[in-house]
Design an enzyme around this catalytic site. Structure first.
Site, PDB file in Angstrom:
ATOM      1  N   ASP A   1       0.828  -1.204   0.000  1.00  0.00           N
ATOM      2  CA  ASP A   1       0.000   0.000   0.000  1.00  0.00           C
ATOM      3  C   ASP A   1       0.868   1.263   0.000  1.00  0.00           C
ATOM      4  OD1 ASP A   1      -2.819   0.888   0.357  1.00  0.00           O
ATOM      5  OD2 ASP A   1      -2.033   1.828   2.166  1.00  0.00           O
TER       6      ASP A   1
ATOM      7  N   GLU B   1      14.984 -14.406   0.403  1.00  0.00           N
ATOM      8  CA  GLU B   1      15.453 -15.504   1.271  1.00  0.00           C
ATOM      9  C   GLU B   1      14.538 -16.717   1.156  1.00  0.00           C
ATOM     10  OE1 GLU B   1      15.492 -14.166   5.315  1.00  0.00           O
ATOM     11  OE2 GLU B   1      16.792 -12.475   4.816  1.00  0.00           O
TER      12      GLU B   1
END
Ligand code: NOJ
Length: 517
Positions: free
Chosen positions: A193, A245
């Site tokens: 957002d 990751e």
């Protein structure tokens, strides 16, 4: 489920949970409701869903005021419901993208409560000042609210949405931890957002006088003191390191109201975010030249960083496109054609719940039912966004149209028009040629023939007509934005059209078609 960079050409369906399906009869949609309707989305043929915020929240801005980023609001269910939804979606081969709101928290967030209680470290996570400046809230009125001890805090949106100070390492660390929380639970990505708003000019400079008054207040412009600051990119590089990751090809999509592709593409450099909404396409009017410019600017602008384009016509913040394009029969014809245009373009696409039913904006919601802070903060001068958020009609002849279970205790949180009786999923499923049929057919053909790749314009000389070939796949898309029938290339096999071709084989006005070469 496809592997590899699935998001490069995915069709992602936006589920606005409070308006999608209400399982418990309180008049507000919820996560078990979404779960119950996943087979519908699978049949529709989308690749993924994006869920608007479902976190604990006072709902001052329909959940974009988050009080706890690691839980589910009881209005929408429980964390176990979120896990069940993820698991079921994955079983069906649908990916799930969740919405994160990093620019601000709710004023009910423990950090802000501690800040008000005088905790200095907590106050330093927000933007408190002794004096306000002249900045205005996107929703109207001053962007500053004074607290009991005399200081003021910044809120670019509602007063219940205090802005975080992203120069504070505690804020950075907290959000990286929130990312991990949801990545560990198995989400496939994040919609971010206000991705262009997190960093503010450190001196809190006033807005320059030469801003373009034609641009909406939430759109970035050169010299703006809080939109699209260069420093915001440090944040996205940090988020990308976290996301990378994790195995599983997770994706990020920026909600960045940046129309200039030289600026937008900075968010999409290889070590930043994967994709961004294409608002330049969304705001293009019904006009061949405007569409062509938005398409060319997008493809040229993003190819420089290797990011795929995305295309979007509607979302929970804008007037539904069937209405923007004129409403009624005209808007409907154009919306059908626009769907074929969007779904033929290279890259990914976002559908907003209900557009596949041809829903229009609801303009006549009574004032006392409206909940958008944009309406409330402007005393109704701005009508706000409730009209595109009306709950989805699933079945039956009268409200709640299957949105809530039979005998529900509460009516839908926003009233549904009686005229939606012939716009329900049930009605359209049984109506060949309905909008729902068109979307299903288009999504099935797209899966087979279209996706990522190239676009070559086939100039036909008629300024009202767009015609392009997609590669690979050699599908030709023709869009006629004008009122009169237009010629289509000779010798091609029609795959799908938004309206029947004329007896002479021409494409009617305000229609689009796909052909196989
Ligand atoms: C953008 C969201 O899409 C909108 O609904 C919300 O009001 C603002 N950001 C503030 O979070």
């Amino acid at each position: 489920m496809t592997t590899g960079q699935w998001w490069r050409d995915a069709v992602i369906y936006q589920v606005y949970p409070r308006s999608f399906a209400d399982s418990d009869g309180d008049g507000v949609g919820d996560l078990p409701g979404v779960l119950s309707r996943l087979p519908y989305l699978k049949d529709l043929g989308v690749d993924a869903i994006w869920l608007n915020p479902f976190y604990p929240s006072p709902q001052a801005d329909a959940g974009y005021d988050v009080a706890d980023h690691r839980d589910v609001d009881p209005l929408f269910g429980t964390l176990a419901d979120a896990d069940a939804l993820l698991a079921r979606a994955h079983e069906l081969g649908l990916r799930v993208v969740v919405d994160l709101v990093p620019n601000h928290t709710s004023s009910a967030h423990p950090w802000f409560r501690a800040a008000l209680a005088g905790d200095k470290a907590a106050r330093a996570r927000y933007l408190f000042r002794d004096q306000p400046n002249g900045w205005q809230s996107v929703f109207g009125g001053s962007a500053w609210t004074q607290v009991a001890d005399g200081q003021w805090y910044l809120h670019l949106f509602d007063a219940e949405q205090p802005d975080l100070d992203w120069t504070n390492p505690e804020v950075v660390a907290e959000f990286e931890s929130i990312l991990r929380f949801w990545l560990d639970r198995g989400v496939d990505g994040f919609r971010i957002d206000v991705a262009h708003g997190l960093r503010k000019d450190p001196a809190l400079r006033e807005l320059p006088d030469d801003l373009d008054p034609e641009l909406p207040v939430h759109v970035a412009q050169p010299g703006h003191p809080f939109w699209d600051q260069d420093e915001v990119h440090e944040i996205w590089r940090g988020w990308r390191r976290v996301v990378d990751e994790y195995a599983g090809d997770r994706v990020t999509v920026a909600e960045a109201w940046v129309y200039d592709f030289d600026r937008l593409r900075l968010y999409l450099r290889p070590d930043e975010l994967h994709t961004a909404f294409n608002f330049a396409f969304l705001v293009a009017p019904w006009d061949a030249a405007a569409f062509r410019k938005a398409i060319d600017d997008t493809l040229a602008g993003l190819s420089a960083v290797g990011a795929p384009a995305t295309w979007v016509l509607s979302n929970h913040d804008v007037v539904r496109h069937a209405s923007r394009y004129g409403g009624g029969a005209v808007g409907r014809r154009r919306a059908r054609a626009a769907a074929l245009l969007m779904l033929a373009l290279p890259g990914g696409a976002y559908l907003y719940q209900g557009e596949e039913l041809g829903l229009e904006e609801v303009f006549d919601i009574p004032d006392e039912k409206r909940q958008d802070p944009n309406f409330l903060r402007t005393g109704g001068a701005e009508r706000g966004r409730d009209g595109c958020r009306v709950p989805i009609p699933w079945s039956g002849q009268s409200p709640p149209f299957g949105f809530s279970p039979p005998g529900a205790a509460q009516p839908p949180w926003l009233p549904q028009p009686a005229s939606w009786a012939n716009r329900t999923v049930e009605a359209e499923q049984h109506e060949p040629g309905s909008m729902l049929w068109l979307y299903r057919a288009a999504l099935a053909l797209r899966r087979e023939h279209l996706g990522d790749g190239g676009l070559e314009w086939l100039d036909g000389g008629d300024p009202a007509v767009l015609c392009f070939r997609r590669t690979p796949g050699n599908v030709v898309c023709v869009v006629n934005t004008g009122p009169d029938p237009a010629a289509v290339p000779d010798g091609l096999t029609r795959l799908l059209s938004s309206a029947p071709l004329t007896p002479e084989g021409r494409l009617p006005g305000e229609a689009a078609a796909w052909f196989q070469e």
